[in-house]
Structure formats: C-alpha cells, structure tokens
Design a protein around this motif. Structure first.
Motif, PDB file in Angstrom:
ATOM      1  N   GLY A  75       0.813  -1.214   0.000  1.00 41.17           N
ATOM      2  CA  GLY A  75       0.000   0.000   0.000  1.00 41.17           C
ATOM      3  C   GLY A  75       0.843   1.259   0.000  1.00 41.17           C
ATOM      4  O   GLY A  75       2.007   1.252   0.411  1.00 41.17           O
ATOM      5  N   GLU A  76       0.240   2.346  -0.441  1.00 37.17           N
ATOM      6  CA  GLU A  76       0.922   3.635  -0.422  1.00 37.17           C
ATOM      7  C   GLU A  76      -0.027   4.707   0.084  1.00 37.17           C
ATOM      8  O   GLU A  76      -1.210   4.722  -0.259  1.00 37.17           O
ATOM      9  CB  GLU A  76       1.455   3.991  -1.818  1.00 37.17           C
ATOM     10  CG  GLU A  76       0.450   3.907  -2.940  1.00 37.17           C
ATOM     11  CD  GLU A  76       1.094   4.032  -4.314  1.00 37.17           C
ATOM     12  OE1 GLU A  76       2.330   3.957  -4.398  1.00 37.17           O
ATOM     13  OE2 GLU A  76       0.356   4.217  -5.296  1.00 37.17           O
ATOM     14  N   ALA A  77       0.507   5.595   0.930  1.00 39.97           N
ATOM     15  CA  ALA A  77      -0.307   6.652   1.535  1.00 39.97           C
ATOM     16  C   ALA A  77      -0.682   7.722   0.524  1.00 39.97           C
ATOM     17  O   ALA A  77      -1.681   8.419   0.681  1.00 39.97           O
ATOM     18  CB  ALA A  77       0.443   7.282   2.706  1.00 39.97           C
ATOM     19  N   THR A  78       0.141   7.884  -0.514  1.00 38.13           N
ATOM     20  CA  THR A  78      -0.189   8.747  -1.648  1.00 38.13           C
ATOM     21  C   THR A  78       0.227   8.011  -2.912  1.00 38.13           C
ATOM     22  O   THR A  78       1.076   7.122  -2.872  1.00 38.13           O
ATOM     23  CB  THR A  78       0.559  10.103  -1.610  1.00 38.13           C
ATOM     24  OG1 THR A  78       1.872   9.932  -2.168  1.00 38.13           O
ATOM     25  CG2 THR A  78       0.688  10.650  -0.200  1.00 38.13           C
ATOM     26  N   HIS A  79      -0.340   8.404  -4.036  1.00 39.31           N
ATOM     27  CA  HIS A  79       0.078   7.823  -5.315  1.00 39.31           C
ATOM     28  C   HIS A  79       1.264   8.572  -5.910  1.00 39.31           C
ATOM     29  O   HIS A  79       1.710   8.245  -7.005  1.00 39.31           O
ATOM     30  CB  HIS A  79      -1.083   7.859  -6.318  1.00 39.31           C
ATOM     31  CG  HIS A  79      -2.132   6.815  -6.074  1.00 39.31           C
ATOM     32  ND1 HIS A  79      -1.826   5.506  -5.819  1.00 39.31           N
ATOM     33  CD2 HIS A  79      -3.495   6.908  -6.065  1.00 39.31           C
ATOM     34  CE1 HIS A  79      -2.948   4.812  -5.648  1.00 39.31           C
ATOM     35  NE2 HIS A  79      -3.962   5.634  -5.795  1.00 39.31           N
ATOM     36  N   GLY A  80       1.775   9.585  -5.184  1.00 41.99           N
ATOM     37  CA  GLY A  80       2.798  10.445  -5.786  1.00 41.99           C
ATOM     38  C   GLY A  80       4.056  10.610  -4.970  1.00 41.99           C
ATOM     39  O   GLY A  80       4.742  11.633  -5.084  1.00 41.99           O
ATOM     40  N   GLY A 368      -6.857 -15.743   4.467  1.00 42.60           N
ATOM     41  CA  GLY A 368      -6.484 -15.755   5.874  1.00 42.60           C
ATOM     42  C   GLY A 368      -5.061 -15.246   6.067  1.00 42.60           C
ATOM     43  O   GLY A 368      -4.690 -14.179   5.570  1.00 42.60           O
ATOM     44  N   GLN A 369      -4.221 -16.031   6.775  1.00 43.91           N
ATOM     45  CA  GLN A 369      -2.831 -15.640   7.013  1.00 43.91           C
ATOM     46  C   GLN A 369      -1.999 -15.650   5.725  1.00 43.91           C
ATOM     47  O   GLN A 369      -0.857 -15.196   5.716  1.00 43.91           O
ATOM     48  CB  GLN A 369      -2.200 -16.586   8.036  1.00 43.91           C
ATOM     49  CG  GLN A 369      -2.743 -16.439   9.445  1.00 43.91           C
ATOM     50  CD  GLN A 369      -2.338 -15.126  10.097  1.00 43.91           C
ATOM     51  OE1 GLN A 369      -1.165 -14.860  10.308  1.00 43.91           O
ATOM     52  NE2 GLN A 369      -3.317 -14.297  10.400  1.00 43.91           N
ATOM     53  N   GLY A 370      -2.584 -16.168   4.659  1.00 39.96           N
ATOM     54  CA  GLY A 370      -1.915 -16.148   3.364  1.00 39.96           C
ATOM     55  C   GLY A 370      -1.952 -14.792   2.703  1.00 39.96           C
ATOM     56  O   GLY A 370      -1.360 -14.598   1.628  1.00 39.96           O
ATOM     57  N   TYR A 371      -2.641 -13.831   3.320  1.00 41.38           N
ATOM     58  CA  TYR A 371      -2.615 -12.449   2.840  1.00 41.38           C
ATOM     59  C   TYR A 371      -1.753 -11.635   3.789  1.00 41.38           C
ATOM     60  O   TYR A 371      -1.945 -11.652   5.006  1.00 41.38           O
ATOM     61  CB  TYR A 371      -4.020 -11.845   2.765  1.00 41.38           C
ATOM     62  CG  TYR A 371      -3.997 -10.388   2.360  1.00 41.38           C
ATOM     63  CD1 TYR A 371      -3.404  -9.993   1.170  1.00 41.38           C
ATOM     64  CD2 TYR A 371      -4.543  -9.395   3.176  1.00 41.38           C
ATOM     65  CE1 TYR A 371      -3.341  -8.660   0.796  1.00 41.38           C
ATOM     66  CE2 TYR A 371      -4.498  -8.059   2.812  1.00 41.38           C
ATOM     67  CZ  TYR A 371      -3.899  -7.694   1.622  1.00 41.38           C
ATOM     68  OH  TYR A 371      -3.832  -6.374   1.248  1.00 41.38           O
ATOM     69  N   PHE A 372      -0.783 -10.903   3.244  1.00 45.28           N
ATOM     70  CA  PHE A 372       0.152 -10.114   4.042  1.00 45.28           C
ATOM     71  C   PHE A 372       0.077  -8.669   3.567  1.00 45.28           C
ATOM     72  O   PHE A 372       0.438  -8.359   2.427  1.00 45.28           O
ATOM     73  CB  PHE A 372       1.575 -10.659   3.893  1.00 45.28           C
ATOM     74  CG  PHE A 372       2.545 -10.135   4.907  1.00 45.28           C
ATOM     75  CD1 PHE A 372       2.719 -10.790   6.129  1.00 45.28           C
ATOM     76  CD2 PHE A 372       3.289  -9.000   4.659  1.00 45.28           C
ATOM     77  CE1 PHE A 372       3.619 -10.310   7.071  1.00 45.28           C
ATOM     78  CE2 PHE A 372       4.187  -8.504   5.590  1.00 45.28           C
ATOM     79  CZ  PHE A 372       4.358  -9.168   6.802  1.00 45.28           C
ATOM     80  N   ALA A 373      -0.412  -7.771   4.422  1.00 45.82           N
ATOM     81  CA  ALA A 373      -0.642  -6.377   4.042  1.00 45.82           C
ATOM     82  C   ALA A 373       0.475  -5.474   4.553  1.00 45.82           C
ATOM     83  O   ALA A 373       0.793  -5.467   5.743  1.00 45.82           O
ATOM     84  CB  ALA A 373      -1.983  -5.899   4.603  1.00 45.82           C
ATOM     85  N   VAL A 374       1.067  -4.726   3.636  1.00 45.34           N
ATOM     86  CA  VAL A 374       2.120  -3.755   3.960  1.00 45.34           C
ATOM     87  C   VAL A 374       1.604  -2.366   3.617  1.00 45.34           C
ATOM     88  O   VAL A 374       1.136  -2.140   2.496  1.00 45.34           O
ATOM     89  CB  VAL A 374       3.402  -4.029   3.147  1.00 45.34           C
ATOM     90  CG1 VAL A 374       4.484  -3.003   3.477  1.00 45.34           C
ATOM     91  CG2 VAL A 374       3.908  -5.442   3.401  1.00 45.34           C
ATOM     92  N   ILE A 375       1.667  -1.433   4.562  1.00 45.01           N
ATOM     93  CA  ILE A 375       1.258  -0.056   4.251  1.00 45.01           C
ATOM     94  C   ILE A 375       2.428   0.888   4.512  1.00 45.01           C
ATOM     95  O   ILE A 375       3.346   0.564   5.272  1.00 45.01           O
ATOM     96  CB  ILE A 375       0.017   0.395   5.040  1.00 45.01           C
ATOM     97  CG1 ILE A 375       0.286   0.410   6.549  1.00 45.01           C
ATOM     98  CG2 ILE A 375      -1.168  -0.486   4.715  1.00 45.01           C
ATOM     99  CD1 ILE A 375      -0.823   1.088   7.330  1.00 45.01           C
TER     100      ILE A 375
END
Length: 485
Positions: A75-80, A368-375
């Motif tokens: 993920g990204e907090a802005t697209h720029g 489930g745990q097979g999804y890893f979210a990075v922000i």
C-alpha cells in the motif's frame, strides 16, 4: 540565635534546591524512559533499512515465512511519493528473487495488463508497454519505469517462468468499450454475443452521460443491463479454456461488464438515496430480482463493490498463474477495512456506518494468514497529486503529519531517529508492536486528488488499530514527489 536562623535558612535553601534538582531529573528520566521504551518496542519488532532496489534482501529482517503467503499487498499513503515506489521495487524484487513470486498486480484495469504483457513479448519499448498498461497516467513516473525495466530484464532471462503483470481494477467505463474490441479479436466465434453486449452498454452509457436522459434511467433498465452482463459473463467464460494460460487470461474481461455495471448501478442507488432519502433503499432492496443480480458486497455501496471486484480479480490472477503475487494499490485498498467519514454504507459485521470492507478485507477472507498487508506512511514532505479544482498534476507539501484525537502514527515515531523503518506487526517480541499501537491511530490515505484544504484528519486520514489493519508498517521521515515521465 542569629546563627541558628542563618543555619536554618541555609538548610531550607539547600533542601529546596535539591528537591528542584531531583524533580527536574525525575521528569527527564520519565521522558527519557518513555522514549527508550518506545524505541525498544520499535527495534524489537522492526528495523532500519536502506532505500535501494539492489538491497531488497534487507527485508529478510521482517522474519516472515513467505512460503505460506499467497498475496502481498503493497500500500501507499499517496500515489505520488517517490520513496513508496522505490521501496515497492525493493520488496517486489526481494519476493521474486528469494521467494518465487511471479505475479505483479496493479490498481488498474485488467485489459491494461494484457496489453502490457503482449507489448513486452513483442519486444516493444518498455515506455510504450507501460503507457498501454496505465492510460490514466498515475504510474507513468521514472521510479515506476525503473521497476518495469527490471521486470523486462528479468523476463528476458526467465522465459519459461516470467513475471506476469495484471490489472485488477473495475471502475473505468471507457476501458469496458475497449475490452469488447479486444475480445472480438481474441474470440471471433463469440462476435455476435460481444456485439450485443457492447450495443447495450453504449446505450446505457449514453443515458448516464446525458443529464437530460439520466432521469429516464429506470430500475427496469438497470435490471436488463445487469441480466445481460451476467449472461455475457457465463457465455464467454464457458467458451474459454482454462488449460491454456493465454486464453485463461481473458476470463477477467468476461466478468468486466458485470463488474462495471454493478458499480455504476450502486452509484445510481447512492445518488437516489442522497436525493430522496434512505427510504428509497428499502424499496430497492425489496426487489428480490434486482438484489439477486448484485454481488452481495455491491449492496454495501460503490466503494465496496469496486473493491470486491478487485479482490475477485486478484484471486483469479493467482488461480491462473499458480504463483505468489504482489498487489500494488493505495493504503485504503490494501488494509483489512476502510474507515472514513465520507462513507454512508454500514458494515453489518461491525455495525459501524463509517467502515466498509475493502480489497484487503476480502483478500483476508479468501486467504487468511496467506494475505500479508504492507502499508506506507511519512511524517512530512511533498508528493504529486491532481489538483481537486482543475485536475492538473502538481506537487503538494505538508509540514508534518496531522495530530489530534486519535494521534497519527508518524508523529508517534517522529524524532526517534527512525528515518526509513519497517515494523513487522505480526512478530512476537519482548516489546511487541501490537502493544505499542493498541489504540486507534490515524493513518494517511491521500487519494488521487488533493487541495489546499485537504490535509485534515477528516479528508486525508483514516483511523485504525494498526495491527488489525496491516502486517507491516513502513515509515519514512520525509516524502519527495515522483518524477513524471
């Protein structure tokens, strides 16, 4: 007597001075102790990293078993923000080289991914291939070009097991019309069905584009469109062989009309609700035939509808390729839900009118745990975004993260000397990060547009208990804008 008084005065002065000194020392100790505890908690669950695509192996320090992960959301907090694109390159390269990931999925339409892969296979320039992938221009930057140049070079050396690029989004109606043309070329035997669906779509789009005709759009028109789109999806899907990957990749286009028309219909319903009041929703939901034509998530609103489509498309891409995937999108799509004041649809799971399921929430249900979210987030600096008043791309500067109730996470970390820092929120440690972030905090979610008045808690942030929202949080002290091509 006089000497006794002087002695007593001196004793009182010395005692008072000692008390003041001790109190000042105690206060400093408490502040220092808080800083040390905060630093210890961060260091136990995270690490400082060097921002360099060549040094992706630093992310071994996350200590994550990626062999059990199907999909990583970046993920990204802005697209720029330039730094977000560089760290995305760094992490994707690490996942490809060390863990065998081979699928890269963008917050863009499915057709763009098909065009990109074909252009790359034909030997077209990477700049030309990238322009076909992203006609909206969001990703046409020098930083993103570097990532795709690396993908191009990797594929030349891995022709049997290349990286495949996909688009997962479902919101651009103009791309839908292009999709019909592409399908006719690939599936000429289905030309009649494709032409029929294309004609119906053009008719509906003409009504939606003309304010004079918009009022004539009836529930019956919506029903007819959705029924046709459902039939089209079934017919085209049945004509496609899943055994051939090249052909199986057309499956995303078979479902695209239904996804777009459901989202448009959800927007129409939202417009009716805004104009006539929420009672109109009861009448619509009482129409069981209409309700049956929607995916359940589309009944929660257009945002949830779009994000459910993205999650389904991501799952389809993983099913087709059978490899680990990375999904690059906004923080608001990657995390496990979205909380924002503008949301008007309630989430029945939480009974919170300001929370809806997003792509990350659906991926969490699928894997489930097979999804890893990075922000990602930053404290201060500048970034590119389109001006909300005129649509022009420009650089915006924010002095620092907004503080308030709740406080922002960048302000919590700011000042500790953690300029580029990654925190594993899943990691079990002496000072686990989930205890550090156990209360709701503000997370930055700047959209594609911005304005002089946008940098507020209400417009550019959402609130979340971070470990429930994501698995890794990446912090930058400063943000610098992308370099457009």
């Amino acid at each position: 007597m006089k000497r006794s008084v002087q002695f007593l005065s001196s004793l009182i002065f010395i005692s008072w001075s000692s008390f003041l000194h001790a109190s000042e020392h105690s206060c400093k100790t408490i502040k220092q102790l808080r800083k040390e505890n905060l630093t210890s908690a961060l260091d136990a669950s995270g690490f400082r990293f060097e921002l360099d695509p060549e040094k992706g192996n630093q992310f071994e320090k996350l200590q994550v078993d990626f062999s059990k992960v199907k999909i990583v959301g970046l993920g990204e907090a802005t697209h720029g923000t330039s730094e977000f694109s560089i760290v995305r390159h760094q992490i994707f390269r690490y996942l490809v080289e060390r863990h065998g990931f081979r699928v890269f999925i963008l917050e863009d339409e499915w057709l763009g991914g098909l065009h990109f892969n074909e252009a790359l296979a034909k030997g077209e320039s990477i700049e030309n291939a990238l322009s076909k992938l992203n006609k909206k221009g969001t990703f046409l930057t020098k930083e993103t070009l570097e990532l795709f140049k690396w993908i191009e070079a990797f594929n030349k050396n891995h022709k049997i097991d290349p990286i495949v690029v996909y688009g997962a989004d479902a919101q651009a109606g103009n791309i839908l019309l292009e999709s019909f043309h592409y399908l006719r070329q690939k599936l000429p035997e289905q030309s009649t069905e494709i032409a029929k669906m294309e004609g119906l779509t053009k008719s509906l789009f003409a009504q939606l584009a003309d304010p004079a005709l918009l009022e004539t759009v009836s529930i019956d028109t919506v029903k007819a469109s959705l029924k046709a789109a459902r039939k089209f999806e079934t017919d085209i899907t049945n004509s496609i062989s899943r055994q051939n990957k090249q052909e199986a990749r057309l499956l995303g286009l078979a479902r695209f009309p239904s996804q777009i028309l459901q989202k448009i219909s959800a927007e129409l319903v939202e417009g009716l609700a805004a104009a006539q009041g929420p009672a109109v929703l009861d009448a619509i939901f009482a129409d069981q035939e209409l309700v049956s034509l929607f995916d359940p998530s589309c009944l929660k609103g257009s945002f949830s509808c779009r994000d459910f489509s993205m999650a389904k498309n991501i799952k389809l891409a993983i099913d087709i390729e059978g490899k680990g995937a990375v999904f690059w999108a906004h923080n608001g799509h990657v995390g496990r839900f979205l909380s924002h004041p503008d949301i008007i649809w309630a989430n029945p799971k939480t009974e919170d009118t300001k929370i809806v399921d997003n792509t990350g929430a659906f991926l969490n249900e699928f894997y489930g745990q097979g999804y890893f979210a990075v922000i990602t987030d930053f404290h201060k600096g500048s970034f590119l975004a389109r001006d909300a008043s005129d649509g022009h791309l420009r650089a915006w500067e924010v002095e620092s993260a907004i503080d308030g109730v709740p406080s922002s996470i960048p302000n919590l970390i700011h000042g500790l000397g953690h300029e580029n820092f990654a925190i594993n929120l899943r990691k079990k440690a002496k000072y686990p990060a989930d205890k550090l972030f156990k209360v709701p905090q503000a997370i930055r979610i700047v959209g594609a547009t911005f304005s002089e008045t946008s940098n507020t808690l209400e417009e550019s942030y959402m609130t979340a208990i971070l470990p429930k929202y994501a698995d890794t949080y990446i912090y930058f002290e400063n943000s610098t804008p992308h370099s457009p091509l």
